[in-house]
Write an enzyme that holds these catalytic residues in place. Structure first.
Site, PDB file in Angstrom:
ATOM      1  N   ARG A  64       0.813  -1.209   0.000  1.00  0.00           N
ATOM      2  CA  ARG A  64       0.000   0.000   0.000  1.00  0.00           C
ATOM      3  C   ARG A  64       0.852   1.266   0.000  1.00  0.00           C
ATOM      4  NH1 ARG A  64      -3.834   2.472   4.349  1.00  0.00           N
ATOM      5  NH2 ARG A  64      -5.392   3.517   3.071  1.00  0.00           N
ATOM      6  N   HIS A  68       0.348   4.456  -2.432  1.00  0.00           N
ATOM      7  CA  HIS A  68       0.101   5.820  -1.952  1.00  0.00           C
ATOM      8  C   HIS A  68       1.245   6.765  -2.309  1.00  0.00           C
ATOM      9  CE1 HIS A  68      -3.468   5.308   0.993  1.00  0.00           C
ATOM     10  NE2 HIS A  68      -3.572   4.471  -0.026  1.00  0.00           N
ATOM     11  N   ASN A  96      -4.163   8.592   4.799  1.00  0.00           N
ATOM     12  CA  ASN A  96      -2.917   8.050   5.355  1.00  0.00           C
ATOM     13  C   ASN A  96      -2.857   8.042   6.875  1.00  0.00           C
ATOM     14  OD1 ASN A  96      -1.972   7.713   2.758  1.00  0.00           O
ATOM     15  ND2 ASN A  96      -0.802   9.624   2.733  1.00  0.00           N
ATOM     16  N   HIS A 195      -6.487  -5.986  -2.406  1.00  0.00           N
ATOM     17  CA  HIS A 195      -7.278  -6.151  -1.192  1.00  0.00           C
ATOM     18  C   HIS A 195      -7.527  -7.622  -0.881  1.00  0.00           C
ATOM     19  CE1 HIS A 195      -8.867  -1.711  -1.423  1.00  0.00           C
ATOM     20  NE2 HIS A 195      -7.592  -1.793  -1.137  1.00  0.00           N
TER      21      HIS A 195
END
Ligand code: HEM
Ligand SMILES: *[C@@H]1O[C@H](CO)[C@@H](O)[C@H](O)[C@H]1NC(C)=O
Length: 334
Positions: A64, A68, A96, A195
């Site tokens: 992740r 990001h 975040n 996911h």
């Protein structure tokens, strides 16, 4: 050398360049550190392994982090910068804050890299390699990571709030969030397969399990199921456990597999942004892709790798742009 041979060599050269251009702007390369830091990838791999052994969820968290990073000003390690006098950290952005993890792991690996080859391996490349290793360690595919990214000289808190997709987004919003990054609907569907590992806080999906809005009651989301009751038990409406976490893939949360897509078909995606892939797909193309991934894991893996390469290429800094940070949390002072 005769003219024919010369022009053939020239043609081959040009074709190679074009191929490289199509694939990654010709800037990033596999084996980029082959001579300058030959053990770079081995060092990252070993230390991601150690971190994941200690904390299995760390694999998801590292994947992740790379995502990001890439969605805000490109894959330039801007996500790793702490607050400074010149800019505010992306770590405070809504998607975040109290959510992104793995900064200490990245610090540790970077320190070891700096010992082996000072100021050679960028923090942005470290994130890309760690994301690949994390996926592989959880049983997912492996791939060659293209390298040579430089690190940014600033962070963008505003960008992080603007460009990172929210978990309650509609399909239309998700599609445009990805389009801004040069990623298409196919990439959205394949990358959402991330996911299949990791966890979410109640606060990221609670609205969905207690609301009566049409999107949530679409024919893919069944109420009063075991799934629904589990979520309500872990995440009470009162909000007193909003920071409790639930696996994004309740069936095989430790494995990077294609179960995420089975979950979607059964209406058991955890986030609204997972479920709208099917419930709001009017053309039926996404539904078809979800079914294809659910029935063919290797197909999912191939698409996932392809999309990860695309994502890893977003607005990269190369050559004389940016710098190679010594400490991923701060820009260099010398
Ligand atoms: C499609 C839009 C996406 C949305 C709206 C979204 C949103 C979220 C949210 C809300 C969480 C839980 C965070 C929390 O509650 O603390 C999460 C977790 C996660 N996301 Fe996404 N995500 C998206 C796409 C992606 C992509 C493209 C990747 C990777 C390439 C990814 C990888 C992950 C991983 C691995 C986790 C678990 C992290 C952990 O356990 O530490 N997501 N995502
Ligand atoms: C998503 O959630 C946020 C915060 O809870 C809210 O402000 C926003 O309106 C929601 N957006 C949608 C599309 O429901």
């Amino acid at each position: 050398m005769n003219m024919g041979k010369m022009s053939l060599i020239l043609l081959v050269f040009i074709c190679n360049r074009i191929e490289a251009l199509n694939f990654n702007d010709g800037n990033l390369l596999p084996h980029y550190y082959k001579h300058s830091c030959p053990h770079a990838e081995k060092i990252v791999r070993r230390n991601v392994e150690i971190a994941v052994l200690k904390d299995p969820r760390m694999a998801a968290s590292l994947l992740r982090l790379h995502f990001h990073d890439c969605f805000v000003m490109g894959c330039d390690a801007s996500v790793l910068l702490d607050n400074s006098v010149a800019f505010l950290s992306e770590k405070q952005a809504v998607p975040n804050l109290n959510s992104l993890r793995g900064f200490e792991v990245i610090d540790r690996i970077k320190a070891i890299l700096e010992e082996a080859c000072p100021k050679i391996v960028s923090c942005a490349d470290l994130l890309a390699i760690a994301a690949r290793d994390a996926v592989t360690l959880r049983g997912g595919p492996s791939w060659k990571v293209y390298l040579g990214r430089k690190d940014s000289l600033k962070a963008s808190l505003i960008g992080a709030n603007q460009f990172l997709p929210a978990p309650n987004s509609s399909l239309e919003t998700l599609i445009s969030n990805f389009a801004v990054q040069g990623l298409d609907i196919g990439d959205l569907v394949a990358l959402s397969g991330s996911h299949t590992i990791g966890k979410s806080r109640c606060t990221s999906f609670k609205e969905r399990i207690y609301s009566r809005s049409i999107d949530y009651e679409g024919h893919h989301y069944k109420r009063n199921t075991v799934f629904h009751r589990i979520l309500r038990t872990i995440c009470p409406k009162s909000g007193r456990r909003d920071d409790a976490v639930v696996p994004l893939d309740l069936t095989t949360s430790a494995r990077f597999d294609n179960r995420y897509y089975h979950n979607l078909i059964q209406g058991k995606g955890l986030l609204t942004s997972d479920n709208v892939l099917m419930s709001q797909d009017v053309e039926g193309k996404i539904v078809k892709q979800v079914w294809a991934y659910a029935s063919d894991e290797q197909l999912f893996f191939r698409s996932f790798v392809e999309s990860m390469l695309k994502m890893g290429n977003i607005n990269v800094l190369t050559g004389g742009e940016g710098e190679i940070r010594h400490n991923c949390r701060v820009v260099n002072t010398w």
